[in-house]
Scaffold this active site. Structure first.
Site, mmCIF file in Angstrom:
data_model
loop_
_atom_site.group_PDB
_atom_site.id
_atom_site.type_symbol
_atom_site.label_atom_id
_atom_site.label_comp_id
_atom_site.label_asym_id
_atom_site.label_seq_id
_atom_site.Cartn_x
_atom_site.Cartn_y
_atom_site.Cartn_z
ATOM 1 N N CYS A 170 -3.554 -3.484 -1.850
ATOM 2 C CA CYS A 170 -4.995 -2.796 -1.723
ATOM 3 C C CYS A 170 -5.001 -1.866 -3.120
ATOM 4 C CB CYS A 170 -4.727 -1.585 -0.547
ATOM 5 S SG CYS A 170 -3.650 -0.385 -0.665
ATOM 6 N N CYS A 220 0.728 0.209 -3.918
ATOM 7 C CA CYS A 220 0.444 -1.006 -3.227
ATOM 8 C C CYS A 220 -0.116 -1.913 -3.813
ATOM 9 C CB CYS A 220 0.009 -0.679 -1.711
ATOM 10 S SG CYS A 220 -0.137 -2.535 -0.892
ATOM 11 N N THR A 274 9.679 2.308 2.093
ATOM 12 C CA THR A 274 9.414 1.292 0.845
ATOM 13 C C THR A 274 9.145 2.012 -0.487
ATOM 14 O OG1 THR A 274 7.167 1.125 1.328
ATOM 15 C CG2 THR A 274 8.659 -0.493 2.407
ATOM 16 N N ARG A 296 1.007 -4.283 7.265
ATOM 17 C CA ARG A 296 1.627 -3.690 8.623
ATOM 18 C C ARG A 296 1.651 -2.050 8.565
ATOM 19 N NH1 ARG A 296 7.396 -5.458 11.359
ATOM 20 N NH2 ARG A 296 7.111 -4.258 13.484
ATOM 21 N N ARG A 302 5.055 4.193 -5.470
ATOM 22 C CA ARG A 302 4.423 3.334 -6.329
ATOM 23 C C ARG A 302 3.111 2.849 -5.661
ATOM 24 N NH1 ARG A 302 9.039 0.605 -4.738
ATOM 25 N NH2 ARG A 302 8.907 -1.604 -4.045
ATOM 26 N N CYS A 321 -0.321 3.404 -0.017
ATOM 27 C CA CYS A 321 -1.691 2.306 0.251
ATOM 28 C C CYS A 321 -2.846 3.285 0.459
ATOM 29 C CB CYS A 321 -1.200 1.648 1.615
ATOM 30 S SG CYS A 321 -0.001 0.915 1.438
ATOM 31 N N CYS A 326 -5.670 -0.445 3.862
ATOM 32 C CA CYS A 326 -4.840 -1.715 3.629
ATOM 33 C C CYS A 326 -4.483 -2.386 4.721
ATOM 34 C CB CYS A 326 -3.458 -0.828 3.117
ATOM 35 S SG CYS A 326 -2.450 -2.281 2.380
#
Length: 345
Positions: free
Chosen positions: A66, A63, A28, A39, A61, A32, A36
C-alpha cells in the site's frame, strides 16, 4: 475521531482515511494505510500513528503493497496552496477559487490542507495577512497602506478583529504600543529569572531567562513605545502564584490572560491547559485530541509560540517515545519542571 473510529476505518479498509493516520503491526514491524488489502491483524497487535514519520521513528518500515509513505504529492499540493494564498491576499480566496486555480476539488483541497497545516485555507490566509500587517506596521508603514498591502478589503474588517488579534488597535501597534500600558515584574526563581507582564486585561507575557536585561529587552522589542513600567508590588499576587508553583506548593495556575494567537494556536493552548499537573501528552496525542492527527508539526509550532510559559504548560508536551523535545526556555528547564511536578504530584 477516536482510536475506535480509526480502527473501524482499518477494519473497513476505508480509503477516505488514507493520509489521516497509519497503523503499525507489532509482529511484522510494518506499517500500512487504513485501506491496505493485506490481512487484518488483531487490534491488540496494532499501534496507530499520525504520520509515516512517527511509525518509522518507532522502528516500523513501510508496507510494499500500500506504500503508506507516498505522501509527497499531497505535501506538494499544500505548498502550492500556501504559495498561492501568500501571493494573492487581495483576491477572493474561497475554496472554489483555490480549487479552480490548482485543479482539484474544493473538498479534497480543504481536507489535505487541514491535515498537514492544522488550519483551513481561510484561517491560514487570515494568519498570514495578520503577520504581514504586523511586519509592515513595525516598519512604520501608514495603517491604511499596511492594511491594504496585507490584503484586507476594508479598514472596518480589520478594526473589528484588531483587539483580539493584536491586543490593541492597529495604530497603537504601529507606534510600538503607544497608548498601551504594560506593567511588568522580574523576580528570581528556581529556574533563573521570571518576567511577568500584564495589560489591564490580564497577563500578556511570562518568560524565563538567565538575566534581567535580556528579559527586559525582549519585552521592549515587541512594544518599544508602550508605557512600560516595572512594579513588583503591583503584580505580586500573580508572581507569587507562579513562584509557589515553581516551588511545588501550587498546582493550579488559572490566571487571567490577555494573549493573541491564530485560531489554531488558541485551540492548542486551550488543550494544553487541560493537561493535568504531573502528566504529559505527546504532540501526536494533542493533534488527535484536536481531531487533526496530521497536524503534529503545527501543534509543535503552537507550543513554541506560547507567550505565557508555565500558565499554558507547553512543557508537559513530549515526543511520543517519551523523549523531551525542544523548549523555548531550554531543555534543562523543561526537564526540571517535569521532575518538579512528578515529585510534588
Amino acid at each position: 475521531m477516536t482510536d475506535e473510529s480509526y480502527w473501524q476505518a482499518v477494519v473497513e479498509r476505508d480509503s477516505r482515511a488514507d493520509g489521516t493516520f497509519v497503523y503499525g503491526v507489532h509482529s511484522t514491524k510494518i506499517y500500512c494505510r487504513p485501506s491496505c488489502p493485506s490481512r487484518r491483524p488483531l487490534r491488540t497487535g496494532v499501534t496507530l500513528f499520525a504520520t509515516p514519520e512517527q511509525a518509522e521513528e518507532n522502528g516500523y518500515r513501510a508496507c510494499k503493497r500500500c506504500q503508506p509513505n507516498e505522501l509527497e504529492p499531497q505535501k506538494a499540493l499544500v505548498k502550492q496552496i500556501c504559495l498561492y494564498i501568500e501571493t494573492h491576499l487581495d483576491s477572493s480566496l474561497t475554496l472554489e477559487n483555490l480549487g479552480a486555480e490548482l485543479g482539484v476539488s474544493p473538498f479534497h483541497l480543504q481536507k489535505v490542507f487541514k491535515k498537514f497545516m492544522g488550519v483551513t485555507p481561510r484561517q491560514y490566509a487570515e494568519a498570514f495577512r495578520l503577520n504581514q500587517l504586523k511586519a509592515s506596521l513595525r516598519e512604520g508603514e501608514p495603517v491604511t497602506t499596511a492594511l491594504y498591502d496585507a490584503g484586507y478589503g476594508s479598514s472596518s474588517r480589520l478594526y473589528e478583529r484588531a483587539p483580539a488579534q493584536l491586543g490593541m488597535t492597529p495604530a497603537a501597534y504601529r507606534k510600538g504600543g503607544t497608548g498601551v500600558t504594560i506593567v511588568y515584574a522580574i523576580v528570581q526563581c528556581p529556574l533563573g529569572y521570571l518576567l511577568v507582564a500584564a495589560t489591564e486585561k490580564g497577563i500578556c507575557a511570562v518568560r524565563l531567562g538567565d538575566n534581567e536585561a535580556v528579559l527586559e529587552e525582549a519585552l521592549e522589542k515587541e512594544y518599544p513605545n508602550a508605557l512600560r513600567y516595572r512594579d513588583e508590588n503591583r503584580l505580586q499576587h500573580w508572581t507569587g502564584s507562579i513562584l509557589n508553583y515553581l516551588e511545588g506548593r501550587e498546582v493550579d495556575l488559572s490566571l487571567p490572560l490577555a494573549i493573541a494567537g491564530t485560531p489554531f494556536q488558541q485551540r492548542v493552548w486551550e488543550t494544553l491547559r487541560t493537561i493535568p499537573y504531573g502528566a504529559t501528552r505527546s504532540y501526536t496525542e494533542i493533534a488527535r485530541e484536536l481531531g487533526q492527527p496530521g497536524a503534529v508539526r503545527a501543534v509543535a509550532r503552537a507550543c513554541a509560540s506560547n507567550p505565557v510559559a508555565l500558565i499554558i504548560p507547553c512543557h508537559r508536551v513530549i515526543r511520543e517515545n517519551g523523549e523531551l523535545a525542544g523548549y523555548r526556555w531550554g531543555l534543562e528547564r523543561k526537564s526540571a519542571l517535569l521532575d518538579l511536578e512528578q515529585r510534588s504530584h
